[in-house]
Design an enzyme around this catalytic site. Structure first.
Site, PDB file in Angstrom:
ATOM      1  N   ASP A  68       0.858  -1.187   0.000  1.00  0.00           N
ATOM      2  CA  ASP A  68       0.000   0.000   0.000  1.00  0.00           C
ATOM      3  C   ASP A  68       0.892   1.235   0.000  1.00  0.00           C
ATOM      4  OD1 ASP A  68      -2.712   1.224   0.228  1.00  0.00           O
ATOM      5  OD2 ASP A  68      -1.857   2.043   2.066  1.00  0.00           O
ATOM      6  N   GLU A  78       0.803   5.715   0.480  1.00  0.00           N
ATOM      7  CA  GLU A  78       0.097   6.962   0.784  1.00  0.00           C
ATOM      8  C   GLU A  78       0.761   8.063  -0.026  1.00  0.00           C
ATOM      9  OE1 GLU A  78      -2.610   6.915   2.450  1.00  0.00           O
ATOM     10  OE2 GLU A  78      -2.396   4.855   3.180  1.00  0.00           O
ATOM     11  N   HIS A  91      -5.814   4.378   6.694  1.00  0.00           N
ATOM     12  CA  HIS A  91      -5.120   5.201   5.706  1.00  0.00           C
ATOM     13  C   HIS A  91      -3.645   5.432   6.054  1.00  0.00           C
ATOM     14  CE1 HIS A  91      -8.876   5.833   3.674  1.00  0.00           C
ATOM     15  NE2 HIS A  91      -9.408   6.395   4.728  1.00  0.00           N
ATOM     16  N   ASP A 131      -3.171  -0.498   6.558  1.00  0.00           N
ATOM     17  CA  ASP A 131      -3.971  -0.954   5.419  1.00  0.00           C
ATOM     18  C   ASP A 131      -3.428  -2.258   4.837  1.00  0.00           C
ATOM     19  OD1 ASP A 131      -5.625   1.182   5.721  1.00  0.00           O
ATOM     20  OD2 ASP A 131      -4.903   2.312   3.983  1.00  0.00           O
TER      21      ASP A 131
END
Length: 333
Positions: A137, A139, A286, A291
Site C-alpha cells: 500500500d 500513501e 489510511h 492498510d
C-alpha cells in the site's frame, strides 16, 4: 551522507487471530481455521540502518562562447557557422530518433517478455511454487500522478518469516496538503533522515529480491491497484529513471470485492470490507502498514469465498506496461 532508518519487521498473530499462511504453497492457500475474532498484533522486532549517498545531479548549463576571427572574412565565418549549426541539428534529430526507436523497442520487448511469463504460468503449473505474494500500500500527497508524490510505502510478504514486512516514510520534497486524510504531515516527511524516492528505490529493489524465490515471480497485491497504486508507482520509477522489473506482477483486489460484496448492496472500500468481514480495526486507517495488515486478511477471505487458487490469481494479474497512461485524469477522479 544521509542516514535512513528502515524497519523490517514480523507480523505476529495470536492463536485466536487470523492463522498464518503456513503451508501456503503446498496447496493450502485456503486452509483456514475457523475463527470468531481476527486480531493481528504488529511490533517492530528489528531495524537496520542504511547509508545513502546523496551525490550530485548533472545539469546542462548554457555558457556564452567567445571566438576570434582575425584576418578572416565575415562571410566565410558566417558560412562555416551555418554549416556547423546544420550539422549539429542533423546529429540532434538523428540522435532523438534513435532514442525514440530504442524506447519503443524496449517497451515492446518488455511486453513480449511479460506475455512469455504469462504463457509459462499457464503451461507450467510448477511455477506456482515459485510465486512470492506481497501485499502493499502507498500513501500520497494527492491524486495527481504527475504532480503528487508517494510519502509512505509498506509491504508484507505473505509467506511470513523473518523480515517479512517493509515500511518507510518517503520524503516528497513538497508540502503535504492532505495530511487530514492519512495523518502524515509535511514536518514528518520533509526531513533529511527520510529517504527521497530516488534513494529508496534501490533499497526497495534489494528487499524484494531478498524475498523473491530463485527464478520466481513476485505478485504484488493492492486494493484499487490498477487505477491508483500501480500507476503512481510506475510514475515514480520513471521519474527516478528506474524501470519496474518484468518479473513483478500486480493484482487488484477491487474487482474481487465487487464480485463478493456488491451483489449484496455493500460498498467495496477497504474499511467497508473490514466491516463486512467483521475484522477488528488495528492501527490508523489510511496509514500504509495498517492498510496492508487489513488487506492481507481481506485478500485471504476474498479468494476463499471465490474459491480461487494461486494459478487463478496469477491469470488475472497484470503488468504496468498494460496500463493506459493517457487516462490519468479520468482514472484519478
Amino acid at each position: 551522507m544521509r542516514t535512513v532508518t528502515m524497519c523490517f519487521s514480523i507480523l505476529q498473530f495470536s492463536r485466536s487471530g487470523v492463522p498464518r499462511f503456513a503451508g501456503f504453497w503446498r496447496g493450502g492457500f485456503h486452509s483456514l481455521s475457523s475463527s470468531s475474532r481476527n486480531n493481528s498484533n504488529f511490533r517492530v522486532v528489528g531495524s537496520k540502518t542504511y547509508g545513502l549517498e546523496g551525490g550530485y545531479r548533472r545539469r546542462w548549463i548554457r555558457r556564452p562562447a567567445s571566438t576570434k576571427a582575425e584576418g578572416r572574412s565575415k562571410t566565410a565565418d558566417s558560412n562555416k557557422s551555418s554549416n556547423i549549426r546544420n550539422e549539429i541539428l542533423e546529429e540532434t534529430v538523428s540522435a532523438t530518433a534513435a532514442v525514440n526507436v530504442n524506447v519503443a523497442r524496449v517497451t515492446e520487448l518488455r511486453k513480449i517478455e511479460y506475455c512469455d511469463i504469462q504463457q509459462n504460468i499457464a503451461e507450467n503449473k510448477g511455477l506456482v511454487s515459485l510465486v512470492t505474494i506481497v501485499v502493499f500500500d502507498i500513501e500520497t500527497t494527492g491524486f495527481s500522478r504527475e504532480n503528487d508524490r508517494i510519502i509512505e510505502i509498506a509491504l508484507r510478504d505473505l509467506s511470513g518469516g523473518e523480515n517479512s514486512t517493509f515500511q518507510t516514510l518517503v520524503n516528497p520534497q513538497k508540502f503535504v496538503a492532505n495530511h487530514h486524510v492519512h495523518g502524515i504531515t509535511s514536518r514528518m516527511v520533509n526531513r533529511p533522515d527520510v529517504p527521497r524516492m530516488e534513494d529508496l528505490i534501490p533499497i526497495l529493489l534489494k528487499y524484494v529480491r531478498s524475498r523473491q524465490k530463485p527464478e520466481g515471480i513476485v505478485l504484488f497485491v493492492a486494493h484499487n491497484a490498477r487505477v491508483f497504486d500501480v500507476p503512481f508507482l510506475k510514475e515514480e520509477f520513471n521519474r527516478c529513471n528506474y524501470v519496474i522489473p518484468t518479473d513483478w506482477h500486480f493484482m487488484d483486489t477491487l474487482p474481487l470485492s465487487r464480485q463478493v460484496v456488491k451483489a449484496k448492496g455493500q460498498k467495496v472500500s477497504l474499511q467497508a470490507l473490514r466491516e463486512y468481514y467483521k475484522i477488528e480495526s488495528v492501527g490508523s486507517a489510511h496509514r500504509a502498514m495498517a492498510d496492508v495488515n487489513l488487506l492481507s486478511i481481506i485478500f485471504q477471505r476474498l479468494t476463499f469465498d471465490l474459491k480461487m487458487s494461486v494459478s487463478n490469481i496469477l491469470e488475472i494479474s497484470f503488468a504496468p506496461t498494460e496500463l493506459n497512461t493517457n487516462k490519468k485524469k479520468k482514472d484519478s477522479s
